[in-house]
Design an enzyme around this catalytic site. Structure first.
Site, short mmCIF file in Angstrom:
data_model
loop_
_atom_site.label_atom_id
_atom_site.label_comp_id
_atom_site.label_asym_id
_atom_site.label_seq_id
_atom_site.Cartn_x
_atom_site.Cartn_y
_atom_site.Cartn_z
N GLY A 83 59.80 0.02 -13.89
CA GLY A 83 60.26 -1.01 -14.64
C GLY A 83 60.15 -2.38 -13.90
O GLY A 83 60.02 -3.56 -14.54
N ASP A 299 73.40 0.81 -11.30
CA ASP A 299 72.50 1.76 -10.65
C ASP A 299 73.02 2.81 -10.17
O ASP A 299 72.55 3.98 -9.80
CB ASP A 299 71.41 0.97 -9.78
CG ASP A 299 70.07 0.46 -10.66
OD1 ASP A 299 70.14 0.84 -11.86
OD2 ASP A 299 69.37 -0.12 -10.15
N LYS A 396 59.86 8.79 -7.30
CA LYS A 396 59.62 7.43 -7.80
C LYS A 396 60.21 6.32 -6.91
O LYS A 396 59.81 5.27 -6.81
CB LYS A 396 60.60 7.10 -9.22
CG LYS A 396 60.68 5.76 -9.95
CD LYS A 396 61.52 6.12 -11.20
CE LYS A 396 61.46 4.62 -11.80
NZ LYS A 396 60.25 4.06 -12.35
#
Length: 415
Positions: A83, A299, A396
């Site tokens: 993203g 987050d 990731k």
């Protein structure tokens, strides 16, 4: 109480910002200890595809910048599942000298881009989106004069950061009038890093002003990732042990360190912030912090949710609507995962509440979201039989997460 050290890799947020800044810097920048993971590799490859060389050696990435913007006459920028790359690189491409396609995975194609695209168009940039306000995009770069733009950063602060980072390359610089914003610490991180590279942007009220001018190339050390560190801090919190994370400290520029210094501290943990390390020691029993507003550190929302069952009373997390448009709908994902393990939760559009209880085993659907896998690994420290359907999704941001987590458990057991 047993003590162990956890080695957390470089910050994803800092690595990505440093890559874009270096791409527009006058000279060659050396980034020391960058995060080497799927998201940041995608970002580096995207920068290189625009004609700005990135050499990735062990422990050091070298970027040859161009204050005039990307020189490639044409390119396809593939952002994979990142993203950050998908939000930042269109702004970099807008300063280029060609026509660029920006695309990514199906997961990223589903995430909104509207506020950024609207802002770029306000600046006269030609941006075509094949699916409304979503990827793939065609960006036609050219001389961007800059000026004034209005931006809604209420869904993601990354739109705002993208514009700030690219603004020095605009002829007049940029004045950004902010309509709404989440994750303020990430924007503060952006402006601090811009200053480190010689661009002094100002933020007063709802307006950010970025002057024109080139970033200055330099050698820059990437600090450890505070968001990733949250899982190791949380592990200490639920086991009553101590974890020491090097690479973070008093000069940390990442807002997510507040998960330890504020949230875990309010739950009874002892938190010690040193010059270049942070230590967290868990209590005998976690206290509920009651209601926690996590708009600025969202987050780490799932990290708190994952340890909430072990608190002495319900934990309510609020103002996290933007968590529904991350890699997954994270409010639904974490409450579903806890439910599979027998924990009662309640949710609303921008909040969730977790009841205390003893989780049992179950198969957690990670939804290709690294933060679900990492968070539920913490829950599993005190609940036998929790399994992840896709443990590899941690690549990731931290390919070695499971090995480091296992080493932490072993160190605690043997100390």
């Amino acid at each position: 109480m047993r003590q162990a050290t956890a080695r957390v890799p470089g910050s994803k947020s800092v690595t990505a910002r440093a890559l874009l800044i270096a791409a527009l810097a006058d000279g060659t920048t050396r980034l020391r200890e960058p995060l080497v993971a799927a998201d940041t590799v995608a970002f580096a490859e995207g920068v290189a595809s625009l004609g700005l060389p990135v050499t990735r050696d062990a422990g050091v990435w070298t970027v040859t910048g161009d204050p005039g913007g990307p020189p490639a006459p044409a390119a396809t920028v593939w952002c994979h599942d990142s993203g950050t790359a998908a939000r930042f690189l269109p702004a970099l491409a807008a300063l280029g000298r060609g026509e660029y396609v920006v695309d990514a995975s199906a997961q990223m194609r589903a995430r909104p881009m509207g506020p950024l695209l609207d802002a770029l168009r306000q600046l006269g940039v030609s941006v075509q989106a094949q699916e409304g306000d979503r990827l793939p995009l065609v960006v036609r770069g050219g001389r961007v004069s800059g000026g004034t733009v209005r931006l809604d950063a209420g869904v993601s602060s990354q739109y705002l950061t993208a514009l700030c980072l690219a603004a020095p390359g605009m002829e007049k610089g940029l004045r950004i009038e902010i309509e709404d914003i989440v994750s303020v610490p990430y924007v503060e991180l952006t402006l601090a890093m811009m200053r480190d590279f010689g661009v002094d942007a100002t933020w007063e009220g709802s307006t950010i002003v970025v002057p024109p001018g080139a970033y200055q190339a330099r050698e820059y050390r990437i600090e450890a990732d505070a968001s990733t560190a949250s899982y190791f801090f949380a592990a200490a919190a639920v086991t009553g042990n101590t974890v020491v994370v090097p690479g973070l400290g008093r000069r940390c520029v990442q807002g997510d360190l507040r998960f330890a210094t504020e949230v875990l501290a309010s739950m009874g943990c002892r938190v010690e912030v040193g010059e270049d390390e942070v230590a967290v020691t868990g209590p005998r029993r976690l206290r509920s912090p009651g209601e926690v507003v996590m708009r600025d550190i969202s987050d780490t929302m799932m990290t708190l949710a994952a340890i909430a069952p072990y608190a002495d009373a319900p934990v309510r997390i609020t103002d996290v609507a933007n968590c529904r448009v991350k890699e997954s709908d994270r409010i639904d994902a974490i409450t579903t995962a806890l439910g599979v393990c027998g924990i009662t939760t309640r949710t609303g559009p921008d909040w969730l509440e977790i009841e205390p209880g003893q989780p049992h085993g179950g198969v957690v659907e990670t939804r290709a979201d690294h933060r679900i896998a990492m968070s539920m690994s913490v829950t599993g420290l005190r609940a036998a039989g929790i399994e992840l359907d896709d443990p590899s999704c941690v690549a990731k941001t931290f390919p070695g997460f499971h090995e480091e987590f296992a080493a932490l458990r072993t160190a605690w057991a043997g100390s």
